[in-house]
Structure formats: C-alpha cells, structure tokens
Design an enzyme around this catalytic site. Structure first.
Site, PDB file in Angstrom:
ATOM      1  CE1 TYR A  61       4.091   0.490  -8.053  1.00  0.00           C
ATOM      2  CE2 TYR A  61       4.055  -1.780  -6.672  1.00  0.00           C
ATOM      3  CZ  TYR A  61       4.521  -0.903  -7.889  1.00  0.00           C
ATOM      4  OH  TYR A  61       5.530  -1.511  -8.692  1.00  0.00           O
ATOM      5  CB  SER A 104       4.787  -4.838  -9.080  1.00  0.00           C
ATOM      6  OG  SER A 104       5.259  -5.378  -7.985  1.00  0.00           O
TER       7      SER A 104
END
Length: 248
Positions: free
Chosen positions: A152, A139
C-alpha cells in the site's frame, strides 16, 4: 443553468462518500463504487437531495471493463467535466514476510494503476476545456511508514510521484493536480478490523497535535477547497490532513 461535473471514485462509503456529499452542493456527480448496493444508493440519494444529478459506475476499477465504463461516463459529460477526485483503493494488512510478488503487484494495481486509469480517462475532457481540478487521495503513510502495509505504501508513494509528473504536463492547460494525505480517519470498518480499538484510539491521539479523531468530512473539506476556483495556483502538492500526526 447546468452544473459542472465532478467524478469521485470509491464513493460508496467512508472518505469517498463524504467527498461526494460535500461536492454535491456545487457539482453534478459521476460516482464509482465496487458494488451496486445500499451504500451507493444512500450516497446517491443524499446527493440528489442537494440538487446534484448523479450517474454511477459500478465495478472493480482494476478491471478493463470498469475502466472503460468510467471513461465512457466521462466522455458523456465531457462538455461539463471540471474535476476528478481519485479516491478508490484499499489497504489489506499483509506482513512483509508473507508478501509474494503477485500480491505486491496486486497492491500496485489497486492503489496506483487505478488512479492512473482514472486520471488518464479525465484528461481529454479537461484539456479540451483548458480547465480542471484533479485530486488523488494518498496517505500520510507515505511519510511515516508502517508494518504490514508495504504494498500500500509503495503504491501511494508512486501515486504522489505520478501526481507531480502529471501536474507538470497539465499545468499549461490550466489543470491543477494535487494529492491529499489523510491521517488516521475514523470509519466504521476500523471497529471490525482493530481488536483493541479503545487502546488504538488512545495511542493515535497521543501522536497527534489535534486531540480528536479525524473524520471523513475533514478530508472532504480539503478536497472541496482543492477543486474550487480558489485553488487555481496550487498544483503538484501533497496536503496532510492528519491532525499534526506527521509532526510527532
């Protein structure tokens, strides 16, 4: 002639489904999804229309039984295994002040350990052939940071470190290992979880050089290149597919 086999985890929807659709033109597929549901059935049917033979593994990849089932599926296709796209994961938003250690560990399990399990399961078949492509989906948040996503983001940074280390180890076997960093990608789920969706889209476009929403197909295109023979001299890299967001 038999096709090579690509494994795509988290293939039932969103980015994973787009990757499966893109790779189905060139590979037979092993697809994982958390549930044996209509989403997965639609992905399988679309892949088969493109000529791909498709096997599925359903279940939670944080659980040993599902990890064992994925490993067995890879072993069944060992002679034709060529690529793994490790995509499965999730990003529940939890403010740091509400994050207990058990929840944090769960985020690491979901967004890091599952990737390690998938890469570990694919390694023997790829090493035995002295050829392979491994792509893990990370990401752009590893570079930017964002509130409510500490677990995350920590896991995805760990994933990128894992990829660099494994790239060193598997390079002598002609196996490349890379990550793709999606930016803000438009998926159906965001309409349900973002209350001010219209304003969010405007803010996001203001951050980007490319003034459109990213699509799952944009990520699939980058993955398709990285698993192709043309990407044989690219390894240990993290490629942003974010419309230039990180430049802002």
């Amino acid at each position: 002639m038999s096709r090579a086999v690509a494994v795509v985890t988290g293939a039932g929807s969103g980015i994973g489904a787009a990757i499966a659709a893109r790779l189905a033109t060139d590979f037979d597929l092993v697809l994982t999804h958390r549930h044996d549901d209509t989403d997965l059935a639609a992905v399988v049917e679309a892949a088969r229309r493109q000529g791909a033979h498709t096997d599925t593994v359903t279940g939670d990849l944080t659980l040993p039984d599902t990890q064992d089932a994925l490993r067995a599926a890879m072993e069944n296709h060992a002679s034709r295994m060529a690529a793994l796209v490790s995509n499965a994961g999730a990003y529940p938003r939890i403010p740091w002040g509400q994050m207990d250690l058990n929840t944090f560990r769960g985020q690491l399990e979901l967004n890091l350990v599952t990737h390690a399990a998938a890469i570990g399961a694919a390694t023997p078949a790829l090493v035995s052939k002295s050829y392979g492509r491994i792509v893990a989906i990370s990401s752009v948040m590893t570079q930017i940071g964002r509130v409510d996503l500490a677990g995350y983001i920590a896991a995805k940074n760990g994933l990128e470190g894992l990829v660099r280390a494994v790239a060193r180890e598997l390079g002598p076997h002609n196996i490349t290992v890379n990550t793709v960093r999606p930016g803000s990608i438009e998926v159906l789920a965001e309409h349900a979880v973002v209350p001010d969706h219209h304003d969010m889209v405007k803010r996001q476009l203001d951050r980007q050089c490319i003034k459109r929403r990213g699509q799952p197909s944009d990520i699939a295109a980058a993955v398709a290149f990285l698993v192709s023979p043309d990407a044989g001299f690219i390894t240990g890299q993290a490629i942003n597919v974010d419309g230039g967001w990180h430049l802002s």
